[in-house]
Design an enzyme around this catalytic site. Structure first.
Site, PDB file in Angstrom:
ATOM      1  CG  ASP A  36      36.475  33.704  39.283  1.00  0.00           C
ATOM      2  OD1 ASP A  36      37.040  34.846  39.628  1.00  0.00           O
ATOM      3  OD2 ASP A  36      36.588  32.669  39.798  1.00  0.00           O
ATOM      4  CG  ASN A  80      38.622  42.038  45.901  1.00  0.00           C
ATOM      5  OD1 ASN A  80      37.518  42.630  46.353  1.00  0.00           O
ATOM      6  ND2 ASN A  80      38.326  40.615  45.612  1.00  0.00           N
ATOM      7  CD  GLN A 113      45.075  42.095  44.474  1.00  0.00           C
ATOM      8  OE1 GLN A 113      45.230  43.152  45.397  1.00  0.00           O
ATOM      9  NE2 GLN A 113      45.303  42.479  43.536  1.00  0.00           N
ATOM     10  CG  HIS A 135      41.637  40.520  39.419  1.00  0.00           C
ATOM     11  ND1 HIS A 135      42.541  40.321  39.993  1.00  0.00           N
ATOM     12  CD2 HIS A 135      40.569  40.187  40.224  1.00  0.00           C
ATOM     13  CE1 HIS A 135      42.417  39.876  41.101  1.00  0.00           C
ATOM     14  NE2 HIS A 135      41.219  39.713  41.323  1.00  0.00           N
ATOM     15  CG  PHE A 136      37.715  46.059  36.970  1.00  0.00           C
ATOM     16  CD1 PHE A 136      37.262  46.850  38.215  1.00  0.00           C
ATOM     17  CD2 PHE A 136      38.420  46.789  36.205  1.00  0.00           C
ATOM     18  CE1 PHE A 136      37.534  48.335  38.203  1.00  0.00           C
ATOM     19  CE2 PHE A 136      38.933  48.096  36.190  1.00  0.00           C
ATOM     20  CZ  PHE A 136      38.622  48.864  37.327  1.00  0.00           C
TER      21      PHE A 136
HETATM   22  P1  AMP Z   1      40.688  38.370  44.162  1.00  0.00           P
HETATM   23  O1  AMP Z   1      40.225  37.569  45.465  1.00  0.00           O
HETATM   24  O2  AMP Z   1      39.975  39.494  43.819  1.00  0.00           O
HETATM   25  O3  AMP Z   1      42.218  38.391  44.000  1.00  0.00           O
HETATM   26  O4  AMP Z   1      40.155  37.241  42.895  1.00  0.00           O
HETATM   27  C1  AMP Z   1      40.966  36.472  42.096  1.00  0.00           C
HETATM   28  C2  AMP Z   1      39.816  35.499  41.396  1.00  0.00           C
HETATM   29  O5  AMP Z   1      40.523  35.023  40.394  1.00  0.00           O
HETATM   30  C3  AMP Z   1      39.024  34.507  42.155  1.00  0.00           C
HETATM   31  O6  AMP Z   1      37.719  34.797  41.870  1.00  0.00           O
HETATM   32  C4  AMP Z   1      39.479  33.240  41.601  1.00  0.00           C
HETATM   33  O7  AMP Z   1      38.514  32.278  41.396  1.00  0.00           O
HETATM   34  C5  AMP Z   1      40.033  33.540  40.261  1.00  0.00           C
HETATM   35  N1  AMP Z   1      40.863  32.621  39.537  1.00  0.00           N
HETATM   36  C6  AMP Z   1      42.243  32.215  40.121  1.00  0.00           C
HETATM   37  N2  AMP Z   1      42.958  31.524  39.233  1.00  0.00           N
HETATM   38  C7  AMP Z   1      42.013  31.475  38.007  1.00  0.00           C
HETATM   39  C8  AMP Z   1      42.428  31.114  36.706  1.00  0.00           C
HETATM   40  N3  AMP Z   1      43.520  30.296  36.422  1.00  0.00           N
HETATM   41  N4  AMP Z   1      41.357  31.263  35.718  1.00  0.00           N
HETATM   42  C9  AMP Z   1      40.248  31.941  36.023  1.00  0.00           C
HETATM   43  N5  AMP Z   1      40.043  32.548  37.407  1.00  0.00           N
HETATM   44  C10 AMP Z   1      41.008  32.549  38.068  1.00  0.00           C
END
Ligand code: AMP
Ligand code: ZN
Length: 141
Positions: free
Chosen positions: A38, A92, A99, A105-106
């Protein structure tokens, strides 16, 4: 088959990673899943495990992709246990659940003794030296 790609005009950052249009610190990949660091980790080694097939949520995926995702989650958890025995796995589903990226994604979030793991903590961007150190620790089978 359900949810193969984002709908027309919808951009998906995780599909871009799958299709190598965006970079990622990948620790694990197989035919139908990927796991990468992440970029705004809650803790050291915070990882995301995703299906290569686009779907906003787990229930959008065909059964085989769900099973493949769980198998990869297990593999990633085993690798995270190289860092610490304790971690949270979170998914999420939907904006009201937090989300932000609508490609399922986990989260695997290693824990090192924070007093309240469920309280939001500050998140610093992943640095390149830290990412390289983690890739060395986690990408070996
Ligand atoms: P969610 O709130 O469950 O949708 O989490 C999305 C996650 O994706 C967050 O923890 C972000 O920091 C992560 N994220 C977003 N863009 C990227 C990326 N390009 N590479 C790695 N992680 C990412
Ligand atoms: Zn996607």
């Amino acid at each position: 088959m359900a949810a193969q790609a984002p709908s027309a005009g919808e951009k998906c950052v995780f599909c871009d990673i799958v299709n190598q249009r965006s970079p990622a610190w990948v620790v694990f990949e197989d035919a139908s899943t990927m796991a990468f660091l992440d970029i705004f980790p809650f803790t050291r080694g915070h990882l995301l495990v995703i299906p290569k097939r686009h779907g906003a949520r787990l229930t959008d995926l065909p059964f085989e992709d769900q099973m493949a995702l769980i198998r990869s989650l297990d593999e990633v958890c085993r690798r995270v246990e190289r860092l610490t025995s304790d971690y949270n796995v979170a998914l999420n589903a939907g904006a009201k659940a937090g989300q932000i990226v609508f490609h399922v994604h986990f989260h695997v979030i290693p824990r090192y003794g924070e007093s309240n793991p469920f309280r939001a903590t500050s998140r610093a961007p992943l640095t390149e030296p830290e990412a390289r150190a983690l890739i060395a620790e986690l990408s070996a089978p």
